[in-house]
Design an enzyme around this catalytic site. Sequence first.
Site, PDB file in Angstrom:
ATOM      1  N   GLY A  57       0.787  -1.209   0.000  1.00  0.00           N
ATOM      2  CA  GLY A  57       0.000   0.000   0.000  1.00  0.00           C
ATOM      3  C   GLY A  57       0.826   1.270   0.000  1.00  0.00           C
ATOM      4  O   GLY A  57       1.861   1.374  -0.665  1.00  0.00           O
ATOM      5  N   VAL A 144       0.396   1.578   9.078  1.00  0.00           N
ATOM      6  CA  VAL A 144       0.040   0.238   9.536  1.00  0.00           C
ATOM      7  C   VAL A 144      -1.466   0.038   9.415  1.00  0.00           C
ATOM      8  O   VAL A 144      -2.248   0.836   9.947  1.00  0.00           O
ATOM      9  CB  VAL A 144       0.477   0.002  10.994  1.00  0.00           C
ATOM     10  CG1 VAL A 144       0.041  -1.381  11.467  1.00  0.00           C
ATOM     11  CG2 VAL A 144       1.989   0.148  11.121  1.00  0.00           C
ATOM     12  N   TYR A 243     -17.073   5.006   6.194  1.00  0.00           N
ATOM     13  CA  TYR A 243     -15.654   5.284   6.408  1.00  0.00           C
ATOM     14  C   TYR A 243     -15.453   6.433   7.400  1.00  0.00           C
ATOM     15  O   TYR A 243     -15.260   6.198   8.595  1.00  0.00           O
ATOM     16  CB  TYR A 243     -14.943   5.567   5.075  1.00  0.00           C
ATOM     17  CG  TYR A 243     -13.441   5.458   5.194  1.00  0.00           C
ATOM     18  CD1 TYR A 243     -12.805   4.240   5.006  1.00  0.00           C
ATOM     19  CD2 TYR A 243     -12.668   6.562   5.530  1.00  0.00           C
ATOM     20  CE1 TYR A 243     -11.434   4.127   5.143  1.00  0.00           C
ATOM     21  CE2 TYR A 243     -11.302   6.456   5.664  1.00  0.00           C
ATOM     22  CZ  TYR A 243     -10.688   5.244   5.482  1.00  0.00           C
ATOM     23  OH  TYR A 243      -9.337   5.156   5.629  1.00  0.00           O
ATOM     24  N   VAL A 283      -6.057   1.604  -5.048  1.00  0.00           N
ATOM     25  CA  VAL A 283      -6.445   0.211  -4.864  1.00  0.00           C
ATOM     26  C   VAL A 283      -5.407  -0.450  -3.971  1.00  0.00           C
ATOM     27  O   VAL A 283      -4.244  -0.601  -4.361  1.00  0.00           O
ATOM     28  CB  VAL A 283      -6.548  -0.526  -6.210  1.00  0.00           C
ATOM     29  CG1 VAL A 283      -6.913  -1.987  -5.988  1.00  0.00           C
ATOM     30  CG2 VAL A 283      -7.579   0.139  -7.113  1.00  0.00           C
TER      31      VAL A 283
END
Length: 402
Positions: A57, A144, A243, A283
């Site tokens: 990511g 993280v 979210y 993504v």
Amino acid sequence: MSARIIAPRNRGFLFLEAHPTGCARGVRDMWDAVTPRQADTTSDDAPVALVIGSSSGYGLAATIAGLARTGIRGIGVSFEKAPNERKAGTAGWYRTAATAELARDTGREMHFLNGDAFSDAMKKQVCDLVEERFGRLDHLIYSVAAPRRTDPETGVTYSSALKPIGETTRMKTLVFDEEGTPEVRTVVTEPAGGDDVEQTVAVMGGSDWERWVTCLADRGLLADGFTSAALSYIGSPLTAGIYRRGTIGAAKAHLEQTARALDERLGELCGGRAVTSVNGAAVTQSSTAIPGIALYTALLREVLGQDMVSPVNQLAGLWDQLTGVTPLVTDDEGRVRLDTWELEQAVQDAVGARWQEATTASVANLGDLDWFRDSVRQLFGFSVPGVDYSAPAETDVAWPVG
């Protein structure tokens, strides 16, 4: 040798094995996409950086952008599974090996540690390595994403929840059936209950980031002007119900509160700074698990096309700010905003119109589904241009040492 042909096998957006060659090529492509800033980045004066969550990511993007653009040296920490006789290693295992090879080939001293970043044992190992190899640390990137965290002080394990706060939400989302046919569904999620919010904040908030800074400060390892950034996301109003206004949003708010407290503390301690960096949509393995994000990202890509800014190029801009090449600019909440291209009103209006129209019958004409499918597959080393997937791939790749 343990070379074999690896075919993609998946359950939804999760692939059961990673492709080593594809993962390595993906890392190389990210590296090549970064414009180097310095001609000589092998000097002992190169900035020393620690990236927590360096294998996937935005953490991977931060690692590659830091190495390729800024010429950092330092340490990356991640938690990956090794290959064995039955199964290939995780994608992050192979990406780390490829990143380490590129760092070595270009003269960067970069060490990679594999283990639980939440543990005090890993913090001690990192501090010992910083002290032994570098003497001080200039930058810390915290990225993280984990479903659980064990508090090293209490031994209590917390689990995060993906729920709205206060009311049930109905969210459009994109899935693919076993034949790869796209389907738009509506996911109904009940609101958080009990201690869901507190548990999620304990996992995904700023507590561990603060422990890292405290550990390094207590060992006297922070350089003058030390900067730290925790990578975050706000996203579109279209997905805010699950979210930003949900349990994850509560954790992000805690992260931002932690940044403000750390910023004041570091300013007094070493003339340093702490910020959250709000990144644009991408993504990632984490994002595909969140209802609505897959559909939103596919629609966003169709609206923006090549103007959609990749994670590695976003993080190259962050490194410029952290190292003083460009001013470190924050909003009123102390956040660096790398997401302005995504949240421009015209862009959001265009995506919102497509969101309202999106159905199973129409979504292929509204979103860039081919790009999205390839992007998901590339997370695991598949659909990477230039890779021969009919050839055997060596799965027994060692973790980089030294």
